[in-house]
Design a protein around this motif. Structure first.
Motif, PDB file in Angstrom:
ATOM      1  N   GLY A 122      32.662  92.511  27.235  1.00  0.00           N
ATOM      2  CA  GLY A 122      32.066  91.607  28.199  1.00  0.00           C
ATOM      3  C   GLY A 122      30.719  91.065  27.766  1.00  0.00           C
ATOM      4  N   THR A 123      29.797  91.013  28.725  1.00  0.00           N
ATOM      5  CA  THR A 123      28.435  90.569  28.467  1.00  0.00           C
ATOM      6  C   THR A 123      27.488  91.647  28.961  1.00  0.00           C
ATOM      7  OG1 THR A 123      28.343  89.427  30.603  1.00  0.00           O
ATOM      8  CG2 THR A 123      29.021  88.122  28.696  1.00  0.00           C
ATOM      9  N   VAL A 154      28.041  90.877  19.596  1.00  0.00           N
ATOM     10  CA  VAL A 154      28.948  89.797  19.983  1.00  0.00           C
ATOM     11  C   VAL A 154      30.258  90.450  20.427  1.00  0.00           C
ATOM     12  CG1 VAL A 154      30.174  87.722  19.267  1.00  0.00           C
ATOM     13  CG2 VAL A 154      27.899  88.195  18.331  1.00  0.00           C
ATOM     14  N   SER A 155      30.593  90.284  21.679  1.00  0.00           N
ATOM     15  CA  SER A 155      31.771  90.965  22.231  1.00  0.00           C
ATOM     16  C   SER A 155      33.055  90.202  21.956  1.00  0.00           C
ATOM     17  CB  SER A 155      31.614  91.142  23.741  1.00  0.00           C
ATOM     18  OG  SER A 155      31.706  89.888  24.405  1.00  0.00           O
ATOM     19  N   GLU A 176      35.111  89.225  24.209  1.00  0.00           N
ATOM     20  CA  GLU A 176      35.217  88.147  25.194  1.00  0.00           C
ATOM     21  C   GLU A 176      34.421  86.914  24.771  1.00  0.00           C
ATOM     22  OE1 GLU A 176      36.266  91.948  27.168  1.00  0.00           O
ATOM     23  OE2 GLU A 176      34.658  91.299  25.827  1.00  0.00           O
ATOM     24  N   LEU A 177      33.260  87.128  24.151  1.00  0.00           N
ATOM     25  CA  LEU A 177      32.459  86.003  23.688  1.00  0.00           C
ATOM     26  C   LEU A 177      33.117  85.307  22.495  1.00  0.00           C
ATOM     27  CD1 LEU A 177      28.846  87.443  24.053  1.00  0.00           C
ATOM     28  CD2 LEU A 177      29.974  85.745  25.496  1.00  0.00           C
ATOM     29  N   ASP A 204      35.842  83.278  24.051  1.00  0.00           N
ATOM     30  CA  ASP A 204      35.259  82.128  24.737  1.00  0.00           C
ATOM     31  C   ASP A 204      34.879  81.024  23.758  1.00  0.00           C
ATOM     32  OD1 ASP A 204      34.145  80.912  27.224  1.00  0.00           O
ATOM     33  OD2 ASP A 204      32.249  81.112  26.146  1.00  0.00           O
TER      34      ASP A 204
END
Length: 263
Positions: free
Chosen positions: A81-82, A89-90, A92-93, A96
């Motif tokens: 996540g965040t 840097v995840s 999810e990022l 995205d």
């Protein structure tokens, strides 16, 4: 599906290289080679793994190539996540930013940067949960090979992640076998030795998952144009994770061409 009928993958791991201007030139030269002598997408998956700050720029530069070229992250965070994780840097990022592929477990991450089994499990789990495809790296040291432990070490590294890989998630796993003693040394496992290990990996995967026969297993250890065809001729070697040779457009193209034409 047998190992010999899997569409090969050729992925260039740029590691901490090159500077931006050289990266741009490298991509343009590679695209030009593909334009002059196309390698069809159905023949071979091709990808490059640049440094994290270049991922989106490289992806944009590859967008007008005459075929799909995957942009692969070299690593991701163990945190999902965040949040307040400076420098991370995840998964999810990455997702995205339209980055769909990621390396996990490269020997340099394990040996130099301290990625433990628990950290790697978290990274794999986060990547799969975010819908990424994981290129999971395994491999033994020279000391382990000389002690007769190579197969045990490599198969254990695969077993390490089974607890976090759901049954259907194996569709989003690619294995890269990279003998540590052959990375950046100029030494390469003989095609016979590499095939033997790949066959053992295939056997191990088939005991773990019903999808074991269809998982691509790449070889990564000083792959270059001179040995690519011999490696590509091995039934259970389904491509290459290429280091130094991927920083030269012609060398990288010739490796991809060898796998595309042999498989």
């Amino acid at each position: 599906m047998s190992g010999s009928t899997i569409k090969p993958w050729v992925v260039g791991n740029w590691k901490m290289n090159p500077v931006q201007s050289n990266a741009q030139q490298l991509i343009e030269e590679f695209k030009q080679l593909l334009q002059q002598n196309p390698i069809l997408e159905e023949q071979c998956q091709i990808g490059v793994a640049p440094i994290s700050i270049a991922l989106q720029h490289v992806q944009q530069q590859l967008a007008d190539a005459n075929r799909s070229i995957l942009t692969v992250a070299q690593d991701l965070s163990r945190f999902a996540g965040t949040g307040a994780y400076t420098g991370e840097v995840s998964a999810e990022l990455l997702k995205d930013s339209s980055i769909e592929y990621v390396l996990v477990g490269h020997s340099e991450r394990r040996e130099i940067l301290g990625d433990t089994t628990e950290v790697l499990k978290a990274k794999v789990q986060n990547a799969l949960n975010a819908g990424l495809t994981v290129i999971y790296c395994v491999g033994e040291s020279l000391e382990q090979r000389e002690a007769g432990q190579a197969e045990q070490v490599v198969l254990q590294q695969i077993c390490d992640i089974t607890a976090v890989v759901k049954a259907d998630d194996w569709r989003n796993i690619v294995i890269a076998y990279e003998p540590i003693w052959a990375i950046g040394t100029g030494k390469t496992a003989s095609p016979e030795d590499a095939q033997m290990m790949h066959a053992k990996i295939r056997e191990g995967l088939s005991q773990i998952t019903a999808l074991g026969a269809s998982i691509a297993i790449l070889y990564g250890g000083s792959v270059k144009p001179e040995n690519a065809a011999d490696l590509a001729n091995c039934p259970d070697i389904n491509g290459a994770l290429v280091g130094g040779a991927s920083l030269n457009a012609e060398s990288f193209y010739k490796i991809a061409e060898a796998f595309a034409n042999t498989k």
